[in-house]
Design a protein around this motif. Structure first.
Motif, short mmCIF file in Angstrom:
data_model
loop_
_atom_site.label_atom_id
_atom_site.label_comp_id
_atom_site.label_asym_id
_atom_site.label_seq_id
_atom_site.Cartn_x
_atom_site.Cartn_y
_atom_site.Cartn_z
N VAL A 197 -47.41 44.99 40.17
CA VAL A 197 -47.58 46.08 39.20
C VAL A 197 -46.46 47.10 39.37
CG1 VAL A 197 -49.04 48.05 38.59
CG2 VAL A 197 -50.07 45.81 38.91
N LEU A 198 -46.15 47.43 40.62
CA LEU A 198 -45.02 48.35 40.86
C LEU A 198 -43.72 47.77 40.32
CD1 LEU A 198 -45.75 49.60 44.49
CD2 LEU A 198 -45.95 50.91 42.36
N ALA A 199 -43.55 46.46 40.48
CA ALA A 199 -42.33 45.82 39.96
C ALA A 199 -42.30 45.85 38.44
CB ALA A 199 -42.26 44.38 40.46
N PHE A 200 -43.46 45.71 37.77
CA PHE A 200 -43.50 45.81 36.32
C PHE A 200 -43.04 47.18 35.84
CE2 PHE A 200 -47.20 42.56 36.20
CZ PHE A 200 -46.28 41.51 36.19
N VAL A 201 -43.38 48.22 36.61
CA VAL A 201 -43.08 49.60 36.20
C VAL A 201 -41.69 50.02 36.64
CG1 VAL A 201 -43.82 52.01 36.39
CG2 VAL A 201 -45.54 50.19 36.26
N TRP A 202 -41.37 49.81 37.92
CA TRP A 202 -40.14 50.34 38.49
C TRP A 202 -39.05 49.30 38.66
CZ3 TRP A 202 -40.23 55.41 38.37
CH2 TRP A 202 -41.45 56.07 38.49
N PRO A 259 -45.19 17.48 33.22
CA PRO A 259 -45.10 18.77 32.53
C PRO A 259 -45.86 18.75 31.22
CG PRO A 259 -43.06 17.54 32.30
CD PRO A 259 -43.93 16.77 33.25
N ALA A 260 -46.44 19.88 30.93
CA ALA A 260 -47.11 20.04 29.65
C ALA A 260 -46.14 20.65 28.65
CB ALA A 260 -48.33 20.96 29.81
N ALA A 261 -46.56 20.66 27.40
CA ALA A 261 -45.71 21.27 26.38
C ALA A 261 -45.57 22.75 26.67
CB ALA A 261 -46.36 21.07 25.01
N GLN A 262 -44.43 23.30 26.37
CA GLN A 262 -44.15 24.69 26.69
C GLN A 262 -44.94 25.60 25.77
OE1 GLN A 262 -40.09 25.64 26.99
NE2 GLN A 262 -40.39 27.84 27.08
N ASP A 263 -45.63 26.56 26.34
CA ASP A 263 -46.35 27.53 25.56
C ASP A 263 -45.39 28.55 24.97
OD1 ASP A 263 -48.64 26.27 26.27
OD2 ASP A 263 -49.07 27.63 27.95
N PRO A 264 -45.75 29.15 23.85
CA PRO A 264 -44.88 30.19 23.29
C PRO A 264 -44.83 31.40 24.20
CG PRO A 264 -46.99 30.10 22.15
CD PRO A 264 -46.93 28.91 23.04
N PRO A 265 -43.70 32.07 24.29
CA PRO A 265 -43.59 33.24 25.17
C PRO A 265 -44.56 34.33 24.73
CG PRO A 265 -41.69 33.09 23.73
CD PRO A 265 -42.47 31.83 23.54
N ARG A 266 -45.14 34.98 25.72
CA ARG A 266 -46.08 36.06 25.45
C ARG A 266 -45.41 37.39 25.74
NH1 ARG A 266 -51.28 33.93 24.72
NH2 ARG A 266 -51.03 31.70 24.39
N ALA A 267 -46.03 38.41 25.20
CA ALA A 267 -45.51 39.75 25.43
C ALA A 267 -45.73 40.16 26.87
CB ALA A 267 -46.19 40.75 24.50
N LYS A 268 -44.85 40.98 27.40
CA LYS A 268 -44.98 41.42 28.78
C LYS A 268 -46.17 42.35 28.90
CE LYS A 268 -42.14 43.07 32.56
NZ LYS A 268 -40.82 43.56 32.96
N PRO A 269 -47.03 42.15 29.94
CA PRO A 269 -48.24 42.96 30.03
C PRO A 269 -47.93 44.40 30.35
CG PRO A 269 -47.92 41.69 32.01
CD PRO A 269 -46.88 41.24 31.03
N ILE A 270 -48.80 45.26 29.90
CA ILE A 270 -48.68 46.68 30.21
C ILE A 270 -49.45 46.95 31.48
CG2 ILE A 270 -49.18 49.03 29.42
CD1 ILE A 270 -48.99 47.97 26.58
N PRO A 271 -48.80 47.43 32.54
CA PRO A 271 -49.50 47.65 33.80
C PRO A 271 -50.67 48.62 33.63
CG PRO A 271 -47.14 47.82 34.09
CD PRO A 271 -47.40 47.78 32.61
N GLY A 272 -51.70 48.36 34.36
CA GLY A 272 -52.84 49.27 34.32
C GLY A 272 -54.11 48.52 34.57
#
Length: 420
Positions: free
Chosen positions: A160-165, A407-420
């Motif tokens: 979580v700290l890495a997501f923010v800072w 390997p499975a089929a590649q999933d579509p990229p998701r949005a980066k989560p908002i920490p919290g």
């Protein structure tokens, strides 16, 4: 380690195979045979423990970081905590096995290897039991799983700290803690806590691994794994000069280790004060240099070797079930110690038979674990609800089903989560 981002649902078979190899090397190192010394630290002044911790942290960062990307940070927290609880349960089971079966037999027949292993437990059994369950008392061989528990509990907060800072700040702080550990941070923390709350477990019984040093190795792997979930993450690449330097260092240190031994300088020689620079338990500076050189070479040349070499699926199987296999290898080592003692001069035929039987048991444990996990997933999958008139699909599809290693089929990229 793969140089490019892995698809979110793909399992890295190369990492599983590498972890399987580390498990085999740890088994050879811990079992008392004629191969213990020659195959201990075979790649230089780096043991299988460093490789296993780094690879496990890499997988944790990639797998649980994927949970944060695809679901939420809260789900990532829960996933880390569930894994930490599972590791703690394994540690507690091993501890009870050591304090009951192994202790009873070893002390009854006066097996020196077991008596020395349980020296503190023999003197203070209740304190050892409670301290072991509280992760304070860590007898030899059972001192790495407590690190895993603590690292797993701390990892979601670190991510979580890495997501923010950002990861630069995290790695900078982790590196400074490692540096402080080289100058006695661990003993200082113990003395400070002991001054406030007297600890019944002496410092020399709290485990050989210096947690404040090994956390840097864990954070390094966590960062490398977590960044592989970002579709825009650049590939791990190194300038040519760094690869050439890594080759020179790796060859020099590996040759030194096999020519001189696992202790780089003679204990009575003038350069003996430099031995702590290669110390395993505190991850001394030269040991980290050796490890970094091997990591650079593994990242740079690993994908090419993996593309040309046949897949070692038996190693992948061991690596896929790393926790049960690791626990099984400790049980095997304890059983051998109580039955045969710490003898390293048995005939070669006996040692080869012992190692072959041990590897067979570990492989059987891995296969059984994966079979149980697969069937548990099938049992917990709710049946599909059919519409009126709709026919249930055939049980066996015409095309081969994807296995856990494919390997499975590649999933579509998701949005980066908002920490919290």
């Amino acid at each position: 380690m793969p140089p490019a981002p892995a698809p979110p649902s793909q399992r890295s078979w190369e990492i599983d195979a590498a972890r399987g190899l580390m498990l085999l090397l740890m088994t050879v190192t811990h079992l008392p045979t004629r191969l213990t010394s020659p195959l201990g630290q075979p790649f230089g002044y780096v043991s299988a423990a460093e490789g296993f911790v780094l690879l496990s942290a890499y997988m944790a960062g990639m797998v649980y970081g994927r949970v944060a990307w695809r679901k939420s940070v809260a789900e990532m927290h829960h996933a880390f905590w569930r894994r930490a609880l599972k590791i703690y349960a394994c540690h507690a089971a091993l501890l009870l096995f050591l304090f009951t079966v192994i202790a009873f037999i070893g002390i009854r027949i006066e097996q020196p290897a077991v008596v020395d292993l349980l020296n503190f437990y023999v003197r203070q059994p209740f304190t050892a039991l409670v301290g072991g369950l509280l992760l304070l008392y860590e007898p030899p061989l059972l001192d790495i799983l407590p690190l895993y528990v603590l690292f797993m509990l701390a990892s979601p907060w670190v991510m979580v700290l890495a997501f923010v800072w950002g990861w630069r700040l995290v790695m900078l702080v982790s590196g400074l803690v490692w540096l402080a550990a080289q100058f006695g941070l661990s003993h200082g923390v113990y003395d400070s806590i002991n001054a406030l709350v007297p600890l019944p477990v002496p410092f020399n019984e709290t485990g050989a691994f210096v947690m404040w040093s090994w956390q840097f190795l864990w954070m390094l792997g966590l960062w490398m794994g977590a960044t592989r979930n970002d579709p825009n993450a650049p590939a791990f690449a190194f300038p040519r000069w760094s690869v050439l330097l890594a080759i020179a260092l790796a060859i020099f240190l590996m040759g030194w280790r096999h020519l001189v031994g696992q202790i780089p300088f003679h204990a009575d020689g003038p350069y003996a004060p430099f031995n702590p620079w290669f110390d395993k338990w505190a991850l001394g500076p030269m040991r980290m240099v050796n490890l970094f050189a091997l990591v650079v070479l593994a990242i740079h040349y690993g994908p090419r070797l993996a593309a040309r070499m046949p897949r070692q699926r038996w190693l992948e199987t061991l690596g896929s079930a790393s926790l049960p296999v690791f626990c099984a290898h400790l049980v095997l080592v304890l059983v051998v110690l109580v039955g045969l003692g710490a003898k390293y001069d048995r005939p070669w035929l006996q040692d080869i038979a012992l190692l072959a039987a041990s590897f067979g048991v570990l492989y059987a444990v891995a296969r059984a674990t994966l079979w149980l996990e697969r069937h548990q997933k099938e049992d917990t999958t709710p049946p599909a609800v059919l519409a009126p008139g709709q026919k249930r699909p055939p049980m066996y599809p015409p095309t081969p089903a994807r296995t856990a290693m494919q390997p499975a089929a590649q999933d579509p990229p998701r949005a980066k989560p908002i920490p919290g």
